[in-house]
Scaffold this motif. Structure first.
Motif, short mmCIF file in Angstrom:
data_model
loop_
_atom_site.label_atom_id
_atom_site.label_comp_id
_atom_site.label_asym_id
_atom_site.label_seq_id
_atom_site.Cartn_x
_atom_site.Cartn_y
_atom_site.Cartn_z
N UNK A 14 0.84 -1.20 0.00
CA UNK A 14 0.00 0.00 0.00
C UNK A 14 0.87 1.25 0.00
N UNK A 15 0.29 2.32 -0.52
CA UNK A 15 0.98 3.61 -0.53
C UNK A 15 0.99 4.25 0.85
N UNK A 16 -0.13 4.13 1.56
CA UNK A 16 -0.30 4.85 2.82
C UNK A 16 -0.90 3.95 3.88
N UNK A 17 -0.28 3.93 5.06
CA UNK A 17 -0.85 3.26 6.23
C UNK A 17 -1.29 4.34 7.21
N UNK A 18 -2.54 4.28 7.60
CA UNK A 18 -3.05 5.15 8.65
C UNK A 18 -2.98 4.31 9.92
N UNK A 19 -2.06 4.66 10.80
CA UNK A 19 -1.70 3.80 11.93
C UNK A 19 -2.34 4.33 13.21
N UNK A 20 -3.27 3.54 13.76
CA UNK A 20 -4.03 3.94 14.95
C UNK A 20 -3.88 2.81 15.97
N UNK A 21 -2.69 2.69 16.52
CA UNK A 21 -2.36 1.62 17.47
C UNK A 21 -1.54 2.22 18.61
N UNK A 22 -1.34 1.48 19.70
CA UNK A 22 -0.50 2.00 20.79
C UNK A 22 0.92 2.32 20.32
N UNK A 23 1.49 3.35 20.92
CA UNK A 23 2.80 3.87 20.52
C UNK A 23 3.89 2.81 20.51
N UNK A 24 3.86 1.89 21.47
CA UNK A 24 4.95 0.92 21.56
C UNK A 24 4.94 -0.11 20.44
N UNK A 25 3.90 -0.13 19.60
CA UNK A 25 3.85 -1.07 18.48
C UNK A 25 4.07 -0.41 17.12
N UNK A 26 4.06 0.91 17.06
CA UNK A 26 4.09 1.63 15.78
C UNK A 26 5.35 1.32 14.97
N UNK A 27 6.52 1.43 15.56
CA UNK A 27 7.76 1.25 14.80
C UNK A 27 7.87 -0.15 14.21
N UNK A 28 7.50 -1.17 14.98
CA UNK A 28 7.57 -2.54 14.46
C UNK A 28 6.60 -2.72 13.28
N UNK A 29 5.42 -2.13 13.39
CA UNK A 29 4.44 -2.23 12.31
C UNK A 29 4.97 -1.54 11.05
N UNK A 30 5.56 -0.36 11.21
CA UNK A 30 6.09 0.35 10.04
C UNK A 30 7.31 -0.35 9.46
N UNK A 31 8.14 -0.94 10.31
CA UNK A 31 9.30 -1.68 9.80
C UNK A 31 8.83 -2.86 8.95
N UNK A 32 7.85 -3.61 9.46
CA UNK A 32 7.30 -4.73 8.70
C UNK A 32 6.66 -4.23 7.40
N UNK A 33 5.91 -3.15 7.49
CA UNK A 33 5.28 -2.59 6.30
C UNK A 33 6.28 -2.15 5.26
N UNK A 34 7.37 -1.54 5.70
CA UNK A 34 8.39 -1.08 4.74
C UNK A 34 9.02 -2.26 4.00
N UNK A 35 9.13 -3.39 4.66
CA UNK A 35 9.66 -4.60 3.99
C UNK A 35 8.66 -5.12 2.96
N UNK A 36 7.40 -4.75 3.10
CA UNK A 36 6.35 -5.18 2.18
C UNK A 36 6.00 -4.12 1.14
N UNK A 37 6.78 -3.04 1.09
CA UNK A 37 6.57 -2.01 0.08
C UNK A 37 5.80 -0.79 0.52
N UNK A 38 5.51 -0.65 1.81
CA UNK A 38 4.82 0.54 2.31
C UNK A 38 5.64 1.78 1.99
N UNK A 39 4.95 2.84 1.53
CA UNK A 39 5.65 4.06 1.13
C UNK A 39 5.50 5.20 2.14
N UNK A 40 4.36 5.25 2.86
CA UNK A 40 4.14 6.37 3.77
C UNK A 40 3.18 5.98 4.88
N UNK A 41 3.16 6.82 5.93
CA UNK A 41 2.29 6.54 7.07
C UNK A 41 1.84 7.83 7.73
N UNK A 42 0.63 7.80 8.25
CA UNK A 42 0.13 8.84 9.13
C UNK A 42 -0.08 8.16 10.47
N UNK A 43 0.54 8.70 11.51
CA UNK A 43 0.50 8.07 12.82
C UNK A 43 -0.39 8.85 13.77
#
Length: 170
Positions: A106-135
């Motif tokens: 996906x181009x954009x992930x709108x991330x609405x999760x607890x702070x302590x999980x955000x970086x891991x989610x974005x790291x995994x997403x970036x390995x899958x082709x994620x381009x951007x995020x709104x946190x």
């Protein structure tokens, strides 16, 4: 599409931390425009695909439901995916357990999760082709919180290392 010109450089530098980070703002962590190539903001402003990470009826004070409803009712022309490992379906759409399990990147992930999980989610997403995020989260170092500051530094590192464009947190 936004052109990288002298006329809009200051605007872009003010909006995107992955274009320029002023050393005085972040201590020892130094990145400048000269160190990096400009990255287009298109995936943030005109995504062709969006994932709502943390999609639920009640979580995040209802932000996920509001975002979903706004996209749906506005008729925004985008492929929309929902990510929630505890749900199979929500709002008549399938839910996926993670960004890595989506049928496509996906181009954009709108991330609405607890702070302590955000970086891991974005790291995994970036390995899958994620381009951007709104946190939509807090506790990334505001107010002098050292644990949060570590989270904030990890987001900046992901932005630089993986090429993610990140809006937020907060």
């Amino acid at each position: 599409s936004l052109q990288y010109t002298a006329a809009n450089t200051r605007l872009v530098e003010a909006v995107f931390c992955d274009v320029a980070i002023r050393p005085q703002s972040f201590g020892d962590w130094k990145v400048s425009v000269q160190d990096k190539l400009f990255r287009s903001p298109e995936p943030v402003f005109r995504p062709s695909s969006v994932a709502i990470v943390g999609a639920s009826e009640t979580g995040g004070a209802g932000w996920a439901a509001n975002v979903h409803d706004n996209i749906k009712h506005a008729g925004f022309p985008v492929e929309l995916y929902l990510v929630n490992p505890r749900r199979a379906e929500l709002w008549g759409r399938p839910c996926y357990p993670s960004l890595a399990k989506l049928p496509k990147s996906v181009d954009l992930a709108i991330v609405i999760v607890p702070a302590d999980t955000v970086a891991d989610i974005l790291a995994e997403g970036s390995e899958s082709g994620l381009k951007s995020a709104i946190i939509y989260a807090a506790q990334f170092g505001e107010g002098g919180d050292e644990i949060g500051a570590v989270r904030g530094r990890r987001l900046r590192e992901l932005s630089v290392q993986k090429g993610l464009r990140i809006c937020g947190p907060n």
